[in-house]
Design a protein around this motif. Structure first.
Motif, PDB file in Angstrom:
ATOM      1  N   ALA A  51       0.829  -1.205   0.000  1.00  0.00           N
ATOM      2  CA  ALA A  51       0.000   0.000   0.000  1.00  0.00           C
ATOM      3  C   ALA A  51       0.866   1.258   0.000  1.00  0.00           C
ATOM      4  N   PHE A  52       1.980   1.227   0.731  1.00  0.00           N
ATOM      5  CA  PHE A  52       2.891   2.374   0.733  1.00  0.00           C
ATOM      6  C   PHE A  52       3.457   2.614  -0.661  1.00  0.00           C
ATOM      7  N   ALA A  53       3.891   1.528  -1.309  1.00  0.00           N
ATOM      8  CA  ALA A  53       4.423   1.661  -2.666  1.00  0.00           C
ATOM      9  C   ALA A  53       3.352   2.208  -3.605  1.00  0.00           C
ATOM     10  N   TRP A  54       2.141   1.724  -3.454  1.00  0.00           N
ATOM     11  CA  TRP A  54       1.024   2.136  -4.318  1.00  0.00           C
ATOM     12  C   TRP A  54       0.672   3.608  -4.126  1.00  0.00           C
ATOM     13  N   ILE A  55       0.523   4.025  -2.878  1.00  0.00           N
ATOM     14  CA  ILE A  55       0.115   5.400  -2.586  1.00  0.00           C
ATOM     15  C   ILE A  55       1.193   6.401  -3.001  1.00  0.00           C
ATOM     16  N   THR A  56       2.450   6.031  -2.841  1.00  0.00           N
ATOM     17  CA  THR A  56       3.556   6.958  -3.141  1.00  0.00           C
ATOM     18  C   THR A  56       4.087   6.817  -4.564  1.00  0.00           C
ATOM     19  N   GLY A  57       3.477   5.986  -5.375  1.00  0.00           N
ATOM     20  CA  GLY A  57       3.882   5.883  -6.772  1.00  0.00           C
ATOM     21  C   GLY A  57       4.963   4.866  -7.062  1.00  0.00           C
ATOM     22  N   HIS A  66      10.938  12.794   3.461  1.00  0.00           N
ATOM     23  CA  HIS A  66       9.983  12.914   4.557  1.00  0.00           C
ATOM     24  C   HIS A  66       8.560  13.205   4.078  1.00  0.00           C
ATOM     25  N   ARG A  67       8.407  13.784   2.914  1.00  0.00           N
ATOM     26  CA  ARG A  67       7.076  14.111   2.410  1.00  0.00           C
ATOM     27  C   ARG A  67       6.239  12.868   2.109  1.00  0.00           C
ATOM     28  N   ASP A  68       6.904  11.766   1.839  1.00  0.00           N
ATOM     29  CA  ASP A  68       6.182  10.540   1.525  1.00  0.00           C
ATOM     30  C   ASP A  68       5.509   9.938   2.755  1.00  0.00           C
ATOM     31  N   THR A 135      20.822   0.484   4.579  1.00  0.00           N
ATOM     32  CA  THR A 135      21.275   0.330   3.189  1.00  0.00           C
ATOM     33  C   THR A 135      20.783   1.491   2.319  1.00  0.00           C
ATOM     34  N   ALA A 136      19.662   1.268   1.645  1.00  0.00           N
ATOM     35  CA  ALA A 136      19.175   2.239   0.657  1.00  0.00           C
ATOM     36  C   ALA A 136      18.806   3.584   1.268  1.00  0.00           C
ATOM     37  N   TRP A 137      18.307   3.585   2.500  1.00  0.00           N
ATOM     38  CA  TRP A 137      17.882   4.830   3.135  1.00  0.00           C
ATOM     39  C   TRP A 137      18.866   5.269   4.224  1.00  0.00           C
ATOM     40  N   VAL A 146      15.872  10.677   8.024  1.00  0.00           N
ATOM     41  CA  VAL A 146      15.230  11.263   6.845  1.00  0.00           C
ATOM     42  C   VAL A 146      13.748  10.924   6.788  1.00  0.00           C
ATOM     43  N   ILE A 147      13.423   9.655   7.010  1.00  0.00           N
ATOM     44  CA  ILE A 147      12.037   9.192   6.898  1.00  0.00           C
ATOM     45  C   ILE A 147      11.594   8.662   8.256  1.00  0.00           C
ATOM     46  N   ASP A 148      10.740   9.407   8.927  1.00  0.00           N
ATOM     47  CA  ASP A 148      10.345   9.102  10.302  1.00  0.00           C
ATOM     48  C   ASP A 148       8.834   8.872  10.379  1.00  0.00           C
TER      49      ASP A 148
END
Length: 317
Positions: A51-57, A66-68, A135-137, A146-148
């Motif tokens: 669902a996260f992948a879907w909603i964020t493209g 962070h906007r995602d 790794t990637a993040w 960065v992503i919280d």
């Protein structure tokens, strides 16, 4: 998971990983499971990540920021409780999120998602983000986050988490215990079908679990998640333990509920003839009536507690 060559970037991450988020979902699940962070089948965690992948493209990992987090949270809030996600191959998630959202009717108040459900999804993604931060993040600046997702969780008022669920009425219990599960039905997918040529009462989990719910007010996950080690029969009072294990997790305070208590051991709450109540007897292999049910008392659940079976209730192996 194998990491492809990546370029050093001036962005927020140490490297720019060009793989798309959806491409690493299975790898992340496998790694978190091997570390013991996640256990079980993980269908829910997989669906949340999809669902996260879907909603964020479903973008390249290096393009996330962070906007995602806010986009994911707000996207969840715009989906009704009856929404069916499907999979990335079929159903809603196989189409662009914006297109699906445009086709949904205005969100009614009674269709809004519970804040606890949204927090659960954010908590799952917080675990994923911490793992990908290796790794990637991995942040370009040491110690930065960065992503919280944890910061985006919604504060739950104490009054919201202590509301008791309404008790079942006599009519509800009669409907349950007069169903073909207890009076005789078909087999396999015809358990609830009446008028079968050879009506049969099958003594399996569908038969015994509601009986135990009635006695002890456990929730579905707690009762159906019992393991052999939780059943104790070599004791003066046979009993079972409700505790966290690989198949069930106690709900603690969130699972509190009201329970109806019959006015006596021989009558149901309405005062009608109690013949409809389910019974089990010592040594019975799942057969017919054998005396009235004991009183059903409301219980507060803890992470680990011992519930005592009434002496009339036999635990069958």
């Amino acid at each position: 998971m194998p990491v492809p060559p990546a370029q050093v970037t001036s962005g927020q991450f140490l490297i720019y990983d060009a793989r798309r988020f959806g491409d690493v979902i299975e790898d992340v699940i496998a790694e978190l499971k091997s570390e013991g962070t996640w256990k079980g089948e993980l269908k829910q965690q997989r669906r949340i990540m999809q669902a996260f992948a879907w909603i964020t493209g479903n973008r390249e990992l290096g393009s996330y920021d962070h906007r995602d987090v806010a986009a994911f949270k707000n996207g969840l809030k715009r989906l009704p409780t009856t929404f069916r996600y499907g999979t990335p191959a079929t159903g809603a998630m196989s189409r662009p999120f914006s297109d699906v959202l445009a086709e949904l009717p205005p969100l009614a108040r009674d269709q809004q998602r519970n804040n606890k459900t949204i927090n659960r999804d954010l908590s799952t993604m917080s675990t994923v983000a911490k793992h990908l931060a290796q790794t990637a993040w991995k942040p370009r600046l040491p110690g930065a986050k960065v992503i919280d997702f944890a910061e985006a969780t919604i504060a739950i008022k104490e009054s919201d988490s202590t509301v008791l669920r309404p008790p079942w009425t006599t009519a509800h219990l009669k409907c349950l215990f007069e169903s073909p599960i207890y009076t005789g039905g078909g087999g396999a997918k015809r358990r609830l079908k009446e008028g079968e040529p050879l009506p049969t009462v099958w003594h399996d989990a569908a038969y015994y679990a509601p009986l135990l719910w009635y006695y002890h007010h456990t929730c579905r996950e707690e009762m159906c998640g019992l393991e052999v080690a939780d059943i104790v029969i070599d004791h003066p009072v046979p009993h079972f333990e409700v505790r966290d294990n690989l198949h069930a997790r106690s709900r603690r305070r969130d699972g509190w509920r009201e329970a109806r208590r019959p006015p006596s051991d021989t009558a149901d709450p309405s005062g009608d003839d109690p013949a409809w109540l389910p019974r089990v007897r010592e040594g019975d292999q799942g057969g017919g009536p054998s005396g009235p049910l004991p009183r059903a008392l409301p219980l507060r659940r803890k992470a680990r507690r011992r519930l005592v079976l009434r002496s009339r209730l036999a635990v069958h192996g």
